[in-house]
Every structure is written in C-alpha cells, then in structure tokens.
Design an enzyme around this catalytic site. Structure first.
Site, PDB file in Angstrom:
ATOM      1  N   PHE A  87     -55.299 -18.391   2.601  1.00 47.72           N
ATOM      2  CA  PHE A  87     -56.000 -18.383   3.884  1.00 47.72           C
ATOM      3  C   PHE A  87     -55.069 -18.526   5.083  1.00 47.72           C
ATOM      4  O   PHE A  87     -55.423 -19.147   6.085  1.00 47.72           O
ATOM      5  CB  PHE A  87     -57.077 -19.491   3.904  1.00 47.72           C
ATOM      6  N   CYS A  88     -53.876 -17.947   4.977  1.00 47.16           N
ATOM      7  CA  CYS A  88     -52.893 -18.028   6.057  1.00 47.16           C
ATOM      8  C   CYS A  88     -52.615 -19.479   6.440  1.00 47.16           C
ATOM      9  O   CYS A  88     -52.448 -19.803   7.616  1.00 47.16           O
ATOM     10  CB  CYS A  88     -53.341 -17.235   7.284  1.00 47.16           C
ATOM     11  N   ASN A  89     -52.588 -20.352   5.439  1.00 47.12           N
ATOM     12  CA  ASN A  89     -52.321 -21.766   5.681  1.00 47.12           C
ATOM     13  C   ASN A  89     -51.530 -22.313   4.497  1.00 47.12           C
ATOM     14  O   ASN A  89     -52.058 -23.060   3.661  1.00 47.12           O
ATOM     15  CB  ASN A  89     -53.627 -22.546   5.862  1.00 47.12           C
TER      16      ASN A  89
END
EC number: 2.8.1.9
Length: 871
Positions: free
Chosen positions: A417-419
């Site tokens: 999740f781009c994290n």
C-alpha cells in the site's frame, strides 16, 4: 455453523455498536442510498475506499448539468467566461476551507495534481538550511508509518545537504518534556511530517502532536530550531472531519478522489498563511508572474501565495466539480462526523468477528495488523489490514486471497500500500529482507506474495460512506466459506467435519504423496543411457496409480497412449493440442499443427479491444468463450462463428494496406504493436458483445520478448518472442492432474463433470497424460518429438478457470477447489518456451500421440521432502 450465522446477523451487528456510534444517516437507509446513487455496483462488494472512494450518480449529474449550463473560459483571461471561471474557483477555495473549519485569514489553498504533488511542492519550496561552521542546520523528520510520497521528500532534502531522520511511532511517546533543547533564539527551520491516519492500518495519530511539536513540548529529535509540521491528511479526511481551527498544521496535503471519487488527478496543499511566507519558489510558469523579462533575469511573482505556486492553468473544470462533491457529501450524509461514525461501526463489527474466527484446532484464521482494539473512532479509522493463515499458522499469500475474493465479486487491496515502513513494522520485514526480496524479483505492486515462507505484503479492506452492513457480511461470509467450510455458506458442514470435505492424496489411496512441493522422487538419467539425439530425461520410479484411477485414466486418454513400458508405467504422451487464434475466444483443437518461433502458428495473433484500445478478456466478457475461430491453412483463412451470428472470415495474410494506423495496446503490462482488422470485423464483434469493440492483430514486425519468472520471483529476460499471450509461448497441463482436481470438485459440487469440460477451462496449448498427478510441476525441460522446450514456471490461475467454456457461466468452486488441492495456491499447469539451445529449426510441427520426455529440477533421491521443496 449456527454460531457464525448468529454472529453475522444484522441484529448482532446492531447490538455491537459502540456508544455514540451510528449506522446510516438518519432518513434514507444505507441500502436505499446505495440503490439510488451507486446502482452501478450491482452485486459488487467494494472494499477499497482507502484506495479511492466512489462518486455518487447525483454528483456526476450536477457537474454535467453545470457544464451544460455555463461557459467556462481560461481563468487567466479577462473575458466574461474567464471571469466566471475565476470567480467559481475562488468560491470553491472558500468552500474547501469552510469544510475544514478555517478561513482565508488563516489558510491558503494551492491546487495541485494530487497529494503527491503537494508533498513535492513543500519539499522543493521549504527553506532548508544546510549545516555550516558553528551553525545548526535543518532536519527533515518523518514518521516511518508514512506514504511513499512523504518518504520521497528526503531526496529533495538530501540534495541540499539536509539530513533526514525517520521516527518510529513508538518513539514519539518516549520523548519526555525535560529533554527539550533550549532555543536560544534559533530559527533554523525544521520539518516534521506524519499522517493523520495510517493508510496501512487505519491508526489515527494524535492531532495534538501538531501543537506539541511546534511548541517544543514534543521533540522528534534534540536539535535547536523552529519546528514546522506537515500533516498528511489524504487518508484521514476521506472519512473523518478535520478541524484546522483547532489543529493548525503548517502544511496539509489532500487528494480529492479519496473524498469524493471524482475528480481524479486533483489535490491541494493547504498552507498556514504565517508559514507560507517562508516558502521559496525558483521555477515560474504561466499565471505565476506579475512581470518578467524574456531577455534579462528579471521576474516579479504575483502577490497571492496560490497564484505564485499554481504553475500554468489550473485544472479549472475539475476544481468546479469539487463544489458538487461537497454538496453531494453534505446532502447524502449530513457531514463528516456522520461518515466517521457510520464507517467505524462497520469496521469495528468486521474486526470483532474476524478476530474471533478459528479453525477446529483452535488456530486463528487471520492475523490482523492493528495498533488499536477498534474501540474508539477517534483513534482508529475504517481500515482493517490482515493476512489469512492456514490451519498450521502459515501465511496464505495475498494474491491467493485476492483471487478468491474476486470469485465472490469482492474488491480488496493487497501488497504494502505504498507504505513500506508500516509493512516492515507489522509484518516483521527487515531492511535486509527488502533488499533480498528485490534481488529475488519482487517489486512494489506485483503479486509475489510469499518469499521463503514469509509474506511480502498483506490484504487491506476499507469502508466508505456508502458502504453497508451487507458489504461487511459478504466479506465475513467469504472468509468463513473459504477457510472454515470449503463450500458455500448455506451448505457448510459443522466446523468439526471440515476435514471430510478435502481428502488428502494419501488418504484417497495414493501410494505416493502428490503434494505440489513433495512430489515422488525421480531418477535422473544421463546422456549415455539415451539416444544421443534426445535430451537428458528422467523416468519416475514411483509405483503406478491405484487401479481405479489408472483404469479411468486409460479410458479418458487417447488410443495413442495405451502402450505400457516394461516397468509397468504408461508412457507420457500428448493427448490434445489447442490454439486460441483470438485471445480469450474459444479453442481450436488440432491433431497436428505447425510450430514457429512464437509458438503454435497463429496462436493469440488477434485480440478484441474496447473503444480505448484496451484488451477485453473473459474476465470482463465471458461471452468471448462462445466465439469460435476456425483456421483453414489450405485456404489461408480464419472463419469466426458464434451462435446467432452469420460467420465472418479474415485472411491469414497480413494486409499491408490495412496496417495503418498502427495501434498500441498492452498485454500483461507489456506494450504490443497491432493494427485494426477493419470496420467489418469491428461491427461483428460489437453486435455480438453489445458494446463498441474492435478486432486487432499483432504486427509481424513487432517483437515482444518474455521475462522468465521463477518460483521465488526472480525475473530473467529471454530472447524468445511472444504473440499476444500473457506469459509464455505455450501452456501445458496434465490430464492426470485434472483428474485429481475433478475428484475434489465432485466432492464439493455433489456431481461429476466431464473431464474434457474441465480441461477446456484451463485453456492449455498442450495436454499430456502422466502416471502421477502434478509431475509436471517438478520438470525443468521437456522434449516432444524433435521439439525441445524450457519450463518457465507455473501458471498462476485467475477467474477464467471458473468460466464454463461451453456456456460462459461462472462457478467460483473451481478456483476454490484448486486452492484447497494445491496447498492454498492457484498454480495449475506450466509455461513452456522454445528452448534457446534447441537443435531444430522452424518451421516444425507438434502432433497428438507424441511421447514426452522430461528433465526434472535438480533434486536427488537422498533429499528429504523439505529439501526437495526448497531446492
């Protein structure tokens, strides 16, 4: 299952509502709102609102009515239409600030292309001060639980010699007030960034940090200077109210598609006015200059902060759409506080039920990655992040869960999740693991979900303002049905009898363990033991199948494979050959067919695309399986048939006159160059499918090469050219493996299905018959007659195998059964490529009845099953 039915009832949901929480928005029921404003969802369960929420129909109508009623010109002009645009944009700025309970006296709205662009703007305009002799410099601090776009700001800081300091969430509460460093009048700008809500777990970080950091009560690091705070509000404001009069962050980036679903490609940076004067601007674009000289270095910026930083003409029509977004949100829900309570009620209920699910042995069904106990909407947003576990506590890969969810028409988000920071924190992934996974071929956003038994990501569900109890219920039923029942919810046996649904190969009478990772041991034969014209092969040493299976296999297999070798084993032979001239359309079966450097001649040379040139497959249009292409090599023509349609034909020769214009499309993320087959074919397919579409053909002068994907994820480029296939030149399946799957499907459905109908679902090019199921999974190379192939890896199955290729009807049992048969994986069949060192030349041919000789992967008889699976 009675206890689950009770837990999933609406009455149970209502009884679990926390104090002060509310479901719905007073008047109209959530179901009524859904039917009226989101009818396009149909039977879909959409659970990725943290990715993007959905726009209501009334928003789109109000916006288009606005555009039809008004003329909006470029706001940088002075005409009447331009003035209307400028005034409307200013009105939207006021409305935006009002939504966050602040005014133009305190904040300025700078429109950007999104939250990422807003973060980049701050990074480039912040007044960084590098360290100098005796003078402290700036620092860029950020919470590790931050979006990629926040972490990326450190690259801009590094370019001006400003160090970056990552801060873990648990470290924020460890700094005591007595650790403060005296300012002594130091005004060196320091920047701290953190998310109001984690897009990974939904944790809401304290908004009180803003004032505590700025006042010096809370310090991420002990460095003198003046602190500025950037609050990443993109995830938070989609379902929660943000009061900027109480929590005055210096910079607040937003993305509006997270709030309204429309428009996309538009965001904003809210800048506190007293901090805006500190921002520095180097580049200037159209609309930002009060005056400048073209022949001399002279430039004077416009007075307002927004005009100085909004380079070029803003996306004025999209900005106008925001007004209708705010109107719709208020009209449908009554405000953000109502949305917060509604979405939290759904998330809390789902979390509570999900966290209680256990297998018969007491093992948990899911591992939830959370920092709160979902008891308070002020500290937890409507996001649930988890991984599914099997009965032994092993991770079921997120790609597998995603595929199974698709069978139930449930839309989730998977990956990291781009994290990466939160992913590492919750999944226990070390920095070294990230580097090793990259070397193994895993990159952000791919479907490589498990490496060396450890997850690379997880599954995320998130609720939006139009989510309903039925969404939560459907999701929970899906988890229970696929994990605790192995069947549809209504026919689930008691949990204690789950083991009776799926019988292991050994319990079913097999002498050998046919687990995909624990295949029978094989003996590698050296070149000296074979004809020198054949490649190195292997022969199985496992005893033959039990009588009932071997007899059925003989009956289902062609007459060409009835000869038995001296060791009592059937020779491995080709039983069927299929090609698919039009991608995703019906198979064309042949007994013998030419082979070229791209594979079977004319296999996937054509495909159907929509009006935007995007490939249409059976996932979107199951009716494609009813389109039957027939190739006549003598007449050099392909005839296309479908029920209710007159046959239509297309020449196999490329018509150079029709190759203009050249079309560009994509197949599995790879660019392909094609040309249209003309309006006649386009009209035929458009009529049959009931939508505008075209038939296109791959250009013969365009070369697309394959990447070999190994089981652990690493990708090796190969020079083998591809047609419009997804992964490789050929797909091979084993009838014996299909037979084992057939047993499982029969047990689940209570009825047997013809073997040939099952084979058609897997859309293979080459069908073989071996003595043991899933032998093919351990092959490295094979030879069929004079042809020599390299195995490229397993085929990861998607929803297409759930489509009956004779009727176009879907049945989700097939992918679920495959998952339960193969250790929770959806691999079935293997990809082949023409061997790069093959001695034969093209063209050649492939024939039914040909014997198949195989080379096994590098395992030895002395290895244990565990060593085999890891080797």
């Amino acid at each position: 299952m009675e206890r689950w039915r009770e837990a999933l009832s609406f009455q149970s949901f209502q009884s679990r509502l926390p104090p002060g929480a509310a479901y719905g928005y007073g008047g109209e029921s959530p179901q009524g709102l859904r039917r009226r404003e989101f009818a396009r969802l149909g039977g879909m369960t959409y659970l990725d609102h943290a990715g993007t929420t959905l726009f209501p129909q009334s928003l789109l109508k109000a916006f288009t009515d606005d555009l039809n009623a008004n003329i909006y010109g470029n706001p940088h002009s002075q005409s009447i239409s331009s003035k209307l645009t400028y005034d409307t944009i200013e009105h939207v700025r006021y409305r935006l600030l009002q939504h966050f309970n602040t005014t133009v006296e305190d904040y300025t709205v700078i429109f950007t292309s999104g939250c990422t662009a807003a973060l980049k703007l701050v990074a480039e305009a912040f007044p960084w001060v590098p360290e100098s002799l005796g003078q402290p410099g700036s620092r860029f601090c950020y919470l590790t639980d931050s979006h990629t776009s926040v972490v990326g700001m450190r690259a801009v800081a590094a370019a001006v010699d400003v160090p970056s300091v990552p801060v873990k969430p648990q470290e924020m509460v460890s700094w005591a007030k007595d650790e403060r460093v005296e300012e002594q009048g130091c005004n060196t700008p320091l920047l701290f960034c953190y998310p109001a809500q984690s897009n990974f777990s939904g944790t809401k970080y304290p908004l009180s940090w803003i004032e505590e950091i700025k006042s010096g009560k809370l310090r991420p690091i002990s460095v003198p200077g003046k602190w500025f705070v950037l609050l990443d509000a993109a995830s938070y404001v989609s379902t929660s109210p943000l009061d900027l009069s109480a929590h005055q962050a210096d910079f607040v980036p937003l993305s509006f598609y997270k709030m309204f679903g429309f428009p996309t490609g538009l965001g904003a940076l809210l800048v506190k006015n007293e901090s805006a004067s500190r921002l520095r601007k180097t580049y200037f674009g159209g609309g930002t200059a009060a005056a400048y000289l073209a022949g001399e270095d002279f430039y004077s910026p416009r007075r307002s902060v927004a005009e100085r930083f909004e380079d070029g003409t803003v996306s004025f029509l999209d900005i106008i759409a925001l007004k209708h977004g705010f109107d719709a949100l208020e009209r449908l829900t009554g405000g953000m506080e109502n949305i917060k309570q509604h979405t939290f009620a759904l998330a809390q209920y789902t979390y509570t039920v999900l966290s209680t699910l256990t297998y018969a042995n007491g093992a948990r069904v899911v591992r939830i990655y959370n920092d709160t106990n979902f008891s308070n909407p002020d500290v937890q947003g409507p996001i649930i992040n988890f991984n599914v576990l099997d009965e032994n506590g092993e991770i079921v890969g997120f790609s597998q869960v995603d595929r199974l969810a698709g069978l139930y028409n449930i839309h989730v988000r998977t990956g990291c999740f781009c994290n990466t920071g939160a992913c590492q924190q919750h999944l226990g992934i070390s920095n070294d693991d990230i580097r090793k996974n990259l070397q193994a071929g895993h990159v952000c956003g791919d479907d490589i979900d498990v490496i060396n038994g450890r997850p690379t990501g997880s599954v995320r569900i998130s609720f939006g303002y139009m989510s309903t109890f039925e969404d939560a219920e459907t999701f929970l039923k899906f988890i229970i049905a696929t994990r605790l029942c192995g069947c549809n919810m209504v026919n689930c046996p008691p949990a204690a009898n789950v083991s009776q649904v799926t019988v292991s190969p050994k319990e079913n009478g097999y002498i050998c363990n046919n687990n995909v990772n624990k295949l029978p041991l094989k003996r590698i034969i050296t070149d000296s033991q074979l004809d020198t014209s054949s490649p190195s092969v292997v022969t199985p040493v496992c005893p033959p199948l039990p009588k009932e299976h071997s007899e059925r296999d003989k009956a289902e297999t062609s007459e060409n494979s009835t000869e038995v070798q001296q060791n009592g084993r059937m020779p491995v032979t080709v039983t069927n050959i299929y090609l698919y001239p039009i991608k995703s359309c019906a198979a064309f079966e042949v007994a013998q067919w030419p082979v070229g450097n791209q594979g079977l001649q004319y296999d996937r040379n054509w495909m159907v695309v929509n009006q935007n040139g995007v490939c249409i497959t059976q996932k979107q249009e199951p009716k494609l399986c009813l389109v039957q292409p027939l190739i006549d090599l003598e007449k050099n023509v392909m005839t296309i048939k479908a029920e209710g349609m007159d046959p239509i034909s297309v020449s196999l020769e490329e018509d150079s006159g029709s190759q203009t214009p050249v079309c560009h499309s994509k197949v599995c993320s790879h660019r392909v160059q094609t040309y249209s087959c003309g309006e006649r074919l386009a009209g035929w397919f458009s009529e049959f499918l009931g939508r505008q579409c075209y038939l296109i053909r791959q250009s013969s002068d365009f070369k697309r090469n394959a990447n070999q994907k190994h089981e652990k994820g690493e990708a090796t480029p190969t020079a083998a050219p591809l047609s419009l296939v997804n992964e490789a030149q050929y797909l091979l399946i084993n009838r014996t493996s299909v037979l084992q799957l057939s047993d499982q499907i029969t047990a689940r459905l209570g009825e047997s299905l013809p073997l040939q109908k099952l084979i058609h679902r897997f859309r293979a090019n080459i069908v073989i018959s071996t003595n043991e199921p899933f032998e093919e999974d351990k092959w490295d190379e094979i030879a069929i007659g004079s042809l020599h192939f390299k195995v490229m890896g397993p085929c990861h199955r998607c929803l297409v195998i759930c489509i009956d290729q004779q009727t176009g009807q879907r049945n989700k049992e097939f992918l679920q059964t495959l998952s339960s048969t193969k250790d929770r994986k959806t691999n079935f069949g293997i990809y082949l490529m023409n061997h790069p060192k093959s001695p034969f030349s093209f063209p050649n041919s492939l024939s039914v009845g040909s014997q198949v000789l195989s080379v096994v992967k590098n395992i030895t008889c002395s290895q244990s099953p565990e060593e085999q699976s890891s080797g």
